[in-house]
Write a protein that holds these residues in place. Sequence first.
Motif, PDB file in Angstrom:
ATOM      1  N   ILE A  39       0.870  -1.172   0.000  1.00 39.83           N
ATOM      2  CA  ILE A  39       0.000   0.000   0.000  1.00 39.83           C
ATOM      3  C   ILE A  39       0.906   1.221   0.000  1.00 39.83           C
ATOM      4  O   ILE A  39       1.709   1.411   0.896  1.00 39.83           O
ATOM      5  N   GLU A  40       0.783   2.016  -1.014  1.00 39.16           N
ATOM      6  CA  GLU A  40       1.628   3.200  -1.154  1.00 39.16           C
ATOM      7  C   GLU A  40       0.738   4.430  -1.251  1.00 39.16           C
ATOM      8  O   GLU A  40      -0.364   4.381  -1.763  1.00 39.16           O
ATOM      9  N   SER A  41       1.208   5.513  -0.774  1.00 41.61           N
ATOM     10  CA  SER A  41       0.528   6.783  -0.979  1.00 41.61           C
ATOM     11  C   SER A  41       1.603   7.855  -1.114  1.00 41.61           C
ATOM     12  O   SER A  41       2.723   7.690  -0.662  1.00 41.61           O
ATOM     13  N   LEU A  42       1.236   8.932  -1.735  1.00 37.71           N
ATOM     14  CA  LEU A  42       2.188   9.996  -1.982  1.00 37.71           C
ATOM     15  C   LEU A  42       2.632  10.640  -0.680  1.00 37.71           C
ATOM     16  O   LEU A  42       1.819  10.996   0.156  1.00 37.71           O
ATOM     17  N   GLY A  43       3.920  10.774  -0.490  1.00 36.71           N
ATOM     18  CA  GLY A  43       4.452  11.419   0.690  1.00 36.71           C
ATOM     19  C   GLY A  43       4.443  10.550   1.936  1.00 36.71           C
ATOM     20  O   GLY A  43       4.742  11.029   3.021  1.00 36.71           O
ATOM     21  N   ASP A  44       4.072   9.307   1.810  1.00 39.12           N
ATOM     22  CA  ASP A  44       3.936   8.407   2.956  1.00 39.12           C
ATOM     23  C   ASP A  44       5.252   8.229   3.699  1.00 39.12           C
ATOM     24  O   ASP A  44       5.306   8.364   4.915  1.00 39.12           O
ATOM     25  N   GLU A  45       6.315   7.931   2.982  1.00 39.07           N
ATOM     26  CA  GLU A  45       7.606   7.678   3.628  1.00 39.07           C
ATOM     27  C   GLU A  45       8.172   8.944   4.270  1.00 39.07           C
ATOM     28  O   GLU A  45       8.736   8.893   5.351  1.00 39.07           O
ATOM     29  N   LYS A  46       8.008  10.071   3.600  1.00 38.89           N
ATOM     30  CA  LYS A  46       8.504  11.331   4.163  1.00 38.89           C
ATOM     31  C   LYS A  46       7.788  11.670   5.463  1.00 38.89           C
ATOM     32  O   LYS A  46       8.402  12.100   6.433  1.00 38.89           O
ATOM     33  N   LEU A  47       6.477  11.448   5.485  1.00 43.77           N
ATOM     34  CA  LEU A  47       5.707  11.723   6.694  1.00 43.77           C
ATOM     35  C   LEU A  47       6.131  10.803   7.827  1.00 43.77           C
ATOM     36  O   LEU A  47       6.309  11.247   8.963  1.00 43.77           O
ATOM     37  N   MET A  48       6.327   9.528   7.534  1.00 39.92           N
ATOM     38  CA  MET A  48       6.724   8.577   8.577  1.00 39.92           C
ATOM     39  C   MET A  48       8.101   8.936   9.144  1.00 39.92           C
ATOM     40  O   MET A  48       8.326   8.844  10.347  1.00 39.92           O
ATOM     41  N   GLU A  49       9.000   9.359   8.288  1.00 40.14           N
ATOM     42  CA  GLU A  49      10.325   9.767   8.763  1.00 40.14           C
ATOM     43  C   GLU A  49      10.237  11.019   9.638  1.00 40.14           C
ATOM     44  O   GLU A  49      10.931  11.139  10.639  1.00 40.14           O
ATOM     45  N   ARG A  50       9.366  11.958   9.244  1.00 38.88           N
ATOM     46  CA  ARG A  50       9.193  13.176  10.033  1.00 38.88           C
ATOM     47  C   ARG A  50       8.588  12.858  11.399  1.00 38.88           C
ATOM     48  O   ARG A  50       9.040  13.376  12.422  1.00 38.88           O
ATOM     49  N   ILE A  51       7.585  11.974  11.437  1.00 44.32           N
ATOM     50  CA  ILE A  51       6.971  11.572  12.709  1.00 44.32           C
ATOM     51  C   ILE A  51       8.002  10.852  13.571  1.00 44.32           C
ATOM     52  O   ILE A  51       8.095  11.091  14.781  1.00 44.32           O
ATOM     53  N   LYS A  52       8.792  10.011  12.946  1.00 44.78           N
ATOM     54  CA  LYS A  52       9.815   9.256  13.669  1.00 44.78           C
ATOM     55  C   LYS A  52      10.827  10.195  14.329  1.00 44.78           C
ATOM     56  O   LYS A  52      11.209  10.022  15.478  1.00 44.78           O
ATOM     57  N   LYS A  53      11.224  11.204  13.584  1.00 52.51           N
ATOM     58  CA  LYS A  53      12.211  12.156  14.096  1.00 52.51           C
ATOM     59  C   LYS A  53      11.610  13.071  15.160  1.00 52.51           C
ATOM     60  O   LYS A  53      12.206  13.308  16.206  1.00 52.51           O
ATOM     61  N   GLU A  54      10.396  13.554  14.908  1.00 56.70           N
ATOM     62  CA  GLU A  54       9.761  14.516  15.803  1.00 56.70           C
ATOM     63  C   GLU A  54       9.431  13.916  17.178  1.00 56.70           C
ATOM     64  O   GLU A  54       9.571  14.575  18.196  1.00 56.70           O
ATOM     65  N   TYR A  55       9.002  12.659  17.200  1.00 57.40           N
ATOM     66  CA  TYR A  55       8.596  12.029  18.461  1.00 57.40           C
ATOM     67  C   TYR A  55       9.642  11.058  19.000  1.00 57.40           C
ATOM     68  O   TYR A  55       9.350  10.289  19.905  1.00 57.40           O
ATOM     69  N   HIS A  56      10.839  11.076  18.441  1.00 55.49           N
ATOM     70  CA  HIS A  56      11.971  10.264  18.903  1.00 55.49           C
ATOM     71  C   HIS A  56      11.614   8.773  18.949  1.00 55.49           C
ATOM     72  O   HIS A  56      11.757   8.122  19.975  1.00 55.49           O
ATOM     73  N   LEU A  57      11.149   8.254  17.828  1.00 51.60           N
ATOM     74  CA  LEU A  57      10.715   6.864  17.754  1.00 51.60           C
ATOM     75  C   LEU A  57      11.825   5.983  17.220  1.00 51.60           C
ATOM     76  O   LEU A  57      12.627   6.419  16.392  1.00 51.60           O
ATOM     77  N   GLN A  58      11.854   4.736  17.668  1.00 52.41           N
ATOM     78  CA  GLN A  58      12.816   3.775  17.138  1.00 52.41           C
ATOM     79  C   GLN A  58      12.309   3.194  15.822  1.00 52.41           C
ATOM     80  O   GLN A  58      13.064   3.036  14.878  1.00 52.41           O
ATOM     81  N   GLU A  59      11.031   2.863  15.793  1.00 54.11           N
ATOM     82  CA  GLU A  59      10.473   2.173  14.634  1.00 54.11           C
ATOM     83  C   GLU A  59       8.990   2.482  14.514  1.00 54.11           C
ATOM     84  O   GLU A  59       8.312   2.742  15.510  1.00 54.11           O
TER      85      GLU A  59
END
Length: 146
Positions: A39-59
Motif C-alpha cells: 500500500i503506497e501513498s504519496l508522501g507516505d515515507e517522508k511523513l513517517m520519517e518526520r513523525i519518527k524524528k519529531e517524536y523520537h521513535l525507534q520504529e
Amino acid sequence: MNKTLKWLLGMGIICTLLYFGIKFFAVFWLTYFSNPPRIESLGDEKLMERIKKEYHLQEIERTPAFEREMKKKDTVTYTLYLYSKEFCEIKEDSIYGKSKNIVREINRLKLDSRFYKYKIVFCCKLYNPTGMSFQYLRKEVNKPEF
C-alpha cells in the motif's frame, strides 16, 4: 573410449548446468511475480520519517501493509505501531495529545477510502505491539472540535 568418456562427461556437466539454470529461473520468476503490491501513498515515507524524528521513535510499523489484506474488506482500520523506550514510563494523558497530532498528519495522506478508522498504538518494546492505544474515526478527524 577416451573421447566417449570426455563427451559424456561434458554432456553431463552441460545438462546439470541447464537443469539448475532453469530451476533458478523458475523460482526467480515465481517469486518476482507473486509478491503482493504494498500500500503506497504519496508522501507516505517522508511523513513517517518526520513523525519518527519529531517524536523520537525507534520504529514505526503499519498495518495493513499489503493490498491483499484489504481486497475483500469494505472497511479497514489503519494502524500505526510506534515504538520508543520513552513510552515505558509516560502516562496516557501526555500521549493523548501526540496521538491527535499524528492522526491529523496521517489524515493528510491520500489513503484508500476504505480506511474508516485510525488506530495509534504506543509501544515500549520493539516488535511487542502491546501498549497504549487510541482510535479515531477518519470522518471525525477534520471536525473543528477534534
